[in-house]
Design a protein around this motif. Sequence first.
Motif, short mmCIF file in Angstrom:
data_model
loop_
_atom_site.label_atom_id
_atom_site.label_comp_id
_atom_site.label_asym_id
_atom_site.label_seq_id
_atom_site.Cartn_x
_atom_site.Cartn_y
_atom_site.Cartn_z
N ILE A 44 0.83 -1.20 0.00
CA ILE A 44 0.00 0.00 0.00
C ILE A 44 0.86 1.25 0.00
CG2 ILE A 44 -1.62 1.33 1.40
CD1 ILE A 44 -2.88 -1.36 2.17
N PHE A 55 2.44 1.68 -3.36
CA PHE A 55 1.52 2.26 -4.35
C PHE A 55 1.37 3.76 -4.14
CE2 PHE A 55 -2.82 3.62 -5.40
CZ PHE A 55 -2.76 3.45 -6.78
N ALA A 56 1.15 4.15 -2.88
CA ALA A 56 0.94 5.57 -2.60
C ALA A 56 2.20 6.36 -2.95
CB ALA A 56 0.57 5.76 -1.13
N GLY A 57 3.36 5.78 -2.62
CA GLY A 57 4.61 6.50 -2.81
C GLY A 57 5.03 6.60 -4.26
N THR A 58 4.88 5.52 -5.01
CA THR A 58 5.38 5.51 -6.39
C THR A 58 4.27 5.73 -7.41
OG1 THR A 58 5.06 3.14 -6.60
CG2 THR A 58 7.17 3.87 -5.74
N GLY A 59 3.05 5.36 -7.06
CA GLY A 59 1.94 5.50 -7.98
C GLY A 59 2.03 4.54 -9.16
N ALA A 65 -2.98 12.88 6.37
CA ALA A 65 -1.93 12.54 5.41
C ALA A 65 -2.00 13.47 4.19
CB ALA A 65 -2.07 11.09 4.98
N SER A 93 5.05 17.60 4.04
CA SER A 93 6.06 16.98 3.18
C SER A 93 5.61 15.59 2.79
CB SER A 93 7.40 16.89 3.92
OG SER A 93 7.32 15.89 4.93
N ARG A 94 6.25 15.07 1.76
CA ARG A 94 5.93 13.72 1.31
C ARG A 94 6.22 12.69 2.40
NH1 ARG A 94 5.21 11.59 -3.79
NH2 ARG A 94 6.49 9.83 -3.23
N ALA A 142 3.46 12.81 4.90
CA ALA A 142 2.23 12.24 4.33
C ALA A 142 2.32 10.71 4.35
CB ALA A 142 2.03 12.72 2.90
N LEU A 143 3.45 10.17 3.90
CA LEU A 143 3.60 8.72 3.85
C LEU A 143 3.67 8.11 5.25
CD1 LEU A 143 6.03 8.35 0.85
CD2 LEU A 143 3.67 7.55 0.99
N PHE A 154 0.16 8.08 6.51
CA PHE A 154 -0.55 7.11 5.67
C PHE A 154 -0.19 5.68 6.09
CE2 PHE A 154 -0.64 4.54 1.79
CZ PHE A 154 -1.99 4.66 1.50
N LEU A 162 0.44 11.94 -5.10
CA LEU A 162 0.37 11.28 -3.79
C LEU A 162 -1.03 11.39 -3.20
CD1 LEU A 162 1.72 9.83 -1.47
CD2 LEU A 162 2.53 12.03 -0.61
N ASN A 199 -3.34 9.08 -4.95
CA ASN A 199 -3.14 7.70 -4.51
C ASN A 199 -3.76 7.46 -3.13
OD1 ASN A 199 -1.76 7.32 -6.83
ND2 ASN A 199 0.28 7.37 -5.91
N ILE A 200 -3.60 8.44 -2.26
CA ILE A 200 -4.20 8.31 -0.93
C ILE A 200 -5.71 8.20 -1.05
CG2 ILE A 200 -4.61 9.50 1.26
CD1 ILE A 200 -1.75 10.52 1.15
N LEU A 237 -6.74 4.75 -2.16
CA LEU A 237 -6.65 3.74 -1.10
C LEU A 237 -7.68 3.97 -0.02
CD1 LEU A 237 -2.84 3.41 -1.21
CD2 LEU A 237 -4.48 1.58 -1.61
#
Lengths: 416, 459
Positions: free
Chosen positions: A214, A217-221, A332, A337-338, A341-342, A345, B5, B8-9, B12
């Motif tokens: 998960i 996916f969120a990080g790389t898309g 998130a 920042s990314r 967020a991650l 998440f 991002l 994508n969030i 999900l």
Amino acid sequence: MILERRGAGALLTFTVLFTLSACGLLAFSGGAFDIGVAAYGLGAALLLILTYGIFSVVFRHIDRLTLVLCFFLVSIGLVLLVRLDMEVALKQLIMLAIGIGLMFATIAVIKAVKDFGKLNYVFMIASFGLLAFAYLFGDAVGGARNWVSIGGVSFQPSEISKVLFVVISAYFFAKKRHKFASVMYALYVGACVILLVLSNDLGAVLLYAATFLIVFFAGTGRTGLTLLGVGVAGAGAVASYYIVPHVKTRVMIWRDPWIYYHNQGYQIVQGLMAIAAGGAFGAGLGLGYPEAIPVNTSDYIYAVICEEFGIIFGIIVILLYLVFIVRGMIIARNATSRFDALLVFGATCMLSLQSFIIIAGVIKLIPLTGITLPFISAGGSSLIACLVLVGIIEGVAVKNGKRDEKDVVDAGGEVI
Amino acid sequence: MKNVLRRNINVLLVVFIILFVALIGYLWFVTSTYGERWFVTPYNPRIQNMQTTVNAGDIYDRAGRALLYTKGGEREYISDKGRRTAVSHIVGDGFGLTYGAQTNFAKYLYGFDKNAFSRIEDLVSGNERQGSDIVLTIDAKLSEAALDALGDNRGAIVVMNYETGEILASVSSPNFDPKDMSLFLDGGGESELVNRAFVGLYPPGSIFKLVTAAAMIENDLTDFTANCEGSVVIGGQEIACWDVHGDIDLAGAISHSCNVYFAKAADVVGVREINETAQAFLFNKQLLTGDVIMGTSVYEMTTDETNAAWSAIGQYHDLITPLHACMIAAGIANDGVMMAPKLLLEVVDGETVTYTLKPTTAATPMDDTSLLKQMMLDCVQNGTGSNAAIDGYIIGGKTGTAEIAGDEENAEHAWFIGFVQDEQHPIAIAVIIERAGSGGSNAAPAARKVLAAALDIGY
């Protein structure tokens, strides 16, 4: 913002009333008034109010609803533990206090740091080391070797490792890393999963693998690669069905627990009977017979919830986890920042997946894998890990709040 | 990049929402569909546990005769041993060894149907928890008559009202005495605890010809005739008939139970069509409506022509429970509507009736059963079922003599299923007597005795 605070205030009031009235009822249930049980309820309620007060003063921008949601889930656990086993309940209350302390520290740390930088490599070694330690020296409880006992204190290293896993994953997906870093990270994830498989800790395997995919996916898309990952994981699951006898048993008893009632299916069947015994509105606190369910204080506590509080309440608990997820995802999305967020998440996904895996296992939607129900199940390591994950979420929420406040003030406004 | 991002969030988040909504949906579905079944198993420790803490309710038969009651905190069975054992499978035991009313209706007897609020009220007011009384659909006297009709044989008899599905009597032999369970608690005994009527799976033999006939009617093949020379060779194997019937049509084949006719018909109708009709009659289906937990009857489709012929006359892998056999007779008598079997007539909490039986339909296999009904009437009037005839009443029926696979030494199982055609007396019956030989000369007379007793009582 005001509205959210009112909502949180109302839920906190409800949580306190719930705890007090439930403990009051339990205090009377033995015939004579049990002052210890009443004191416990009072103590727990005070701890929660105090924590809420301190946290909202020290961290002005904390997401109060998330905090109080977590409190309500914790209080359901405390009340049921008092009803099931006072000794376990006392231990849980102490762990709660420690966990709150660590949550406070986590918020402070997350608020202050950018992304832990090179420290992540230390985390990786620590996290892997903990799992390896559990595998080599751990004790098997319920089929999985994931307990470690040091100086009379036993804990589950995989719970601590879990938190580090979230931080490390967020770091590696926050921006494009060097080839060396990517390889290290891939090795780390693979090694963790293999160790958990070897330890027979199927719930954790599922949790780590799913969280990784998960966050990936969120990080790389990269949808294609993620689906490939899901495929590989699925193939691994199917292969393990044929290779690992433990997995095959789990699937067999999932398909029909009743014919294995006298051995492996016993736990599932007892859980199903308990859920059915409660009906829509429950038998009432202290009036069911959850003593019949094995591991009723930890993995199987959801069956106790359904028996004593009813299926409707059980559904409300699922909805509360869902609200928790939505809050986490909103935080998130707003992160500065990314990495942040991650981080949020990942933490949210880990907690949501964990609650899904165990609830679905107990109600026989998926094969059962032993794992605790976040915030509710007894277990120090598990409760503390969950509270630290909330700390991570709240730390980022505080950062977001600060930025929002700055934006508003810059625009000539004021935040109340 | 930041927007990717976020997207994508969002994706999900939607996935998680779907997962959790599915979780809630499944929880609701599974507990409302299977909850009752999960609860009422003899394994459930709650039921045994409650026996000591709750003043359990009494169990009565439909005429108001007490079958099990609480007196001075003790559970008491009736003293008449004959009656006690005649209803033992239906009432069940107090140790959770059988699926009787004590287990199946534990919800009411021990007050599990009361909600949390009234239970807490009981707790606070210090009242002893009181379960509700239940009234069963069975008649204890008729049950005794049914057990008597079985004599010393193993077997089962089920009598039901075909308009409502109420089970008026259901006996299984050998049986047990709930007052003395020591033999079984030590792990002894043979099959006394098994309720043959509900969960005993027997080869149906010729009573299955009704299903094959129904498939022929549904597929407009009623004109089919065959020549019976006493046996027929299908796929290299001989299928014998018990008589030489000569040229015979569908009606004759039912009333005289001609094996050759139906063995030949199997190919004409086709296993797919027979299977479809069998399913409509609830073969291969787990029945979730109704008050009983019953075994699932079996019809197995086969491409082998010999086996297909055997399965059309109720042999090969065909299996049926006596209750299901009774439901088939009842469904034909009730113009194609099979009522779900019911055992619970009323639940009484103190003075208030909290539950009353509501008949429900289990299946509607056919729109028009008049042809089948007529054939069954013929069977009793001029055919193999003549021993079931009762003066002054119109009885329909079908006999069966089921061979037991791999056992040629012992006698066959004797079957009779039938009904009384009378609006005032809507009763159906199924009788199986194990290894008694021909259905016509062994099961049909037993059915006559029981039907006569039921009519005598006024059902």
